[in-house]
Every structure is written in structure tokens, then in C-alpha cells.
Design an enzyme around this catalytic site. Structure first.
Site, PDB file in Angstrom:
ATOM      1  CB  CYS A  10      -3.801  -1.392   4.755  1.00 49.52           C
ATOM      2  SG  CYS A  10      -2.675  -1.284   6.173  1.00 49.52           S
ATOM      3  CE  LYS A  42      -7.029   1.407   3.811  1.00 42.05           C
ATOM      4  NZ  LYS A  42      -5.802   1.974   4.415  1.00 42.05           N
ATOM      5  CD  GLU A  91      -2.384   1.296   2.842  1.00 38.42           C
ATOM      6  OE1 GLU A  91      -1.771   0.834   3.841  1.00 38.42           O
ATOM      7  OE2 GLU A  91      -3.500   1.825   2.927  1.00 38.42           O
TER       8      GLU A  91
HETATM    9  N1  LIG Z   1      -2.698   2.009   6.453  1.00 37.63           N
HETATM   10  C1  LIG Z   1      -3.565   1.376   7.206  1.00 37.63           C
HETATM   11  O1  LIG Z   1      -4.659   1.051   6.774  1.00 37.63           O
HETATM   12  C2  LIG Z   1      -3.118   1.068   8.608  1.00 37.63           C
HETATM   13  C3  LIG Z   1      -4.012   0.079   9.312  1.00 37.63           C
HETATM   14  C4  LIG Z   1      -3.588  -0.172  10.723  1.00 37.63           C
HETATM   15  O2  LIG Z   1      -2.584   0.350  11.186  1.00 37.63           O
HETATM   16  C5  LIG Z   1      -4.400  -1.069  11.543  1.00 37.63           C
HETATM   17  O3  LIG Z   1      -5.457  -1.517  11.101  1.00 37.63           O
HETATM   18  O4  LIG Z   1      -3.978  -1.343  12.680  1.00 37.63           O
END
Ligand SMILES: NC(=O)CCC(=O)C(=O)O
Length: 271
Positions: free
Chosen positions: A153, A118, A40
Site C-alpha cells: 500500500c 510493511k 492489505e
Molecule cells: N493503508 C495505506 O497504506 C493507505 C495509503 C494511502 O491511503 C495513501 O498512500 O494515500
């Protein structure tokens, strides 16, 4: 089927142009793989919120161009991770200059096969959650060997998204991420949970390095439909290669048909 997960280091000391060149070169080195995956927001870093606006690109910007060419040069299916996309006005964005966290998938001829915005933005009342718009659409990709389902993510924490992808035919759930070291235990646990409950492969590709003061977890992971870890990276930059048979999804679902026992539309509690 062979997948290569490129767990690239995203460190502040390196320019985006340099990292883009390195990523393209690493993709070219994966010729022969059936699928290559990048993480990502590997240009800016997923936590470099102050860079999102400045470094945002139109969909067909410099990262798109570099990745399309790298996919074609290597002759591979490439999930090029995600970019901070600056959406054109009038495409459903809420206003001029709305940003999205958008994943790009290229075919071996360098054509765009899919783009996924996303859906679940991270940060609660700051960061990505306020700087970027939310995607609305589930995305699957028909690969010659299987069907891919896309998430990004923080999406990993929302099982209903992956169930929706499975209902749409996904067998391999592909998740680029910029997951922090601080919550690494959640990363591994959730990747295995999404694989077990959906009886699907999970390929989760994170970043290494430290950006915006946030050490990244690394530990990209490939999980099979039984929840077993097939391969796991260490904390630093590396290419994690894994071989697996997509036919195991159908076999697992036939031998242990839990997905068939779903009960939908349950009534809410009356008191
Ligand atoms: N970039 C993200 O989506 C980070 C997600 C995260 O840090 C978490 O779910 O814990």
C-alpha cells in the site's frame, strides 16, 4: 503466467471469521493460476485502527492457517495479503506486543515462502504509523516463473523501495493495498510510474467496500513494464485475472536499457 487478484470487499457488516472463510473459498476457486493475490489487512480493514490490537494475530495464527491450507488445496502460489501481526517479544520488536503489518506468501504446498513487514506506515502521527512497528527488510520471492518483489500500500509512494527490489532481482512487483477512493488517481498513476521506472510488472490488489467510514478505491490493477495497463478492476468485489509473460521484463530492459544509465552517489549541492 496467470495471476488472480482477489479484490475482496471489507465491510463492517461482515465478521472477520466470515471474510476469512470467503477469502479461502475464493483462493480455492483460483486453482490453475500461477499466482493469487489478496489485499492489505483484509481481515480488519486497513483503516480500522481501533481493531488492530484486538484482532492482531501471531504470524502462525488463524489467517496463516486458513491461507496455508487454501494455497495447498488450490495448488497455487498465494500472496495472502497482510495481517496485523502481533510480534513475539525479543524478535527485534521495540516492546512487548508490538504490531506489524505483515504480508504472507505461501508456496503451492502451503509452506510459508516469505513474510514482509510493511516498511512505510501510513497515518503520519496517528493510525498505523503509531500503532504498528516499521519493517526494515526488503523481501523478494523466487517463484518458478519469475522473481516477485513485495511492497504494501503506502509503500507505493516510495520509489527507492522498489528500486531496491529491482536491484535484488525483482521482475514482478506485488502490492496488496487498502487504498481509499479519495486518492484513487494517485493509485493508478503511482502503479504505472513504478512499472515504467523499474521496467517491471506491477500487480496491485486493493479492497472494495467501506470500513471505518473510508470508502475503498477497488480498481486493482496490473501494469506491464512499458507502463500499459493490462487489466483493471471496477469498484466492487471481483477477481481480476491477468495473463502476462515475465520474459517481457528482460526484453524491455534490453530494448530500452534506461536502468543501465543510472548514476549513483551524486554529490549534494554545494550551496
Ligand atoms: N493503508 C495505506 O497504506 C493507505 C495509503 C494511502 O491511503 C495513501 O498512500 O494515500
Amino acid at each position: 503466467m496467470r495471476a488472480s487478484l482477489i479484490q475482496i470487499a471489507v465491510d463492517e457488516g461482515e465478521s472477520i471469521a466470515s471474510r476469512r472463510r470467503r477469502a479461502a473459498s475464493l483462493v480455492r476457486e483460483q486453482a490453475g493460476a500461477d499466482l493469487v493475490v489478496l489485499p492489505e489487512l483484509w481481515t480488519t480493514g486497513a483503516f480500522a485502527y481501533e481493531d488492530f490490537g484486538r484482532e492482531a494475530e501471531p504470524l502462525q495464527g488463524p489467517t496463516y492457517e486458513a491461507m496455508a491450507k487454501a494455497a495447498a488445496d488450490a495448488g497455487v502460489w498465494l500472496h495472502a495479503g497482510s495481517i496485523p501481526e502481533r510480534a513475539p517479544s525479543g524478535d527485534g520488536a521495540t516492546g512487548e506486543g508490538t504490531l506489524y503489518n505483515t504480508s504472507l506468501v505461501f508456496s503451492p504446498s502451503g509452506e510459508l515462502a516469505a513474510a514482509y513487514r510493511k516498511i512505510h506506515r501510513f497515518g503520519f502521527d496517528k493510525g498505523e504509523a503509531v500503532l504498528m512497528g516499521a519493517g526494515r527488510d526488503l523481501v523478494t520471492v523466487r517463484h518458478p516463473r519469475t522473481t516477485l518483489g513485495l511492497g504494501t500500500c503506502y509503500d507505493l509512494r516510495f520509489p527507492e523501495l522498489f528500486r531496491g527490489l529491482v536491484d535484488a532481482g525483482a521482475e514482478v512487483l506485488v502490492l496488496p493495498a487498502g487504498w481509499p477512493e479519495r486518492r484513487r488517481a494517485h493509485w493508478t498513476l503511482l502503479a504505472q510510474a513504478r512499472a515504467v521506472e523499474n521496467q517491471a510488472f506491477v500487480l496491485a490488489c486493493g479492497t472494495a467496500g467501506t470500513h471505518a467510514g473510508v470508502p475503498q478505491a477497488g480498481h486493482s490493477i496490473a501494469v506491464d513494464p512499458w507502463g500499459e495497463v493490462l487489466a483493471e478492476a471496477g469498484p466492487g468485489e471481483e477477481v481480476l485475472t491477468v495473463d502476462f509473460d515475465p520474459a517481457r521484463v528482460a526484453a524491455t530492459r534490453e530494448q530500452f536499457p534506461a536502468l543501465k544509465d543510472r548514476v549513483l552517489g551524486l554529490a549534494p549541492p554545494t550551496r
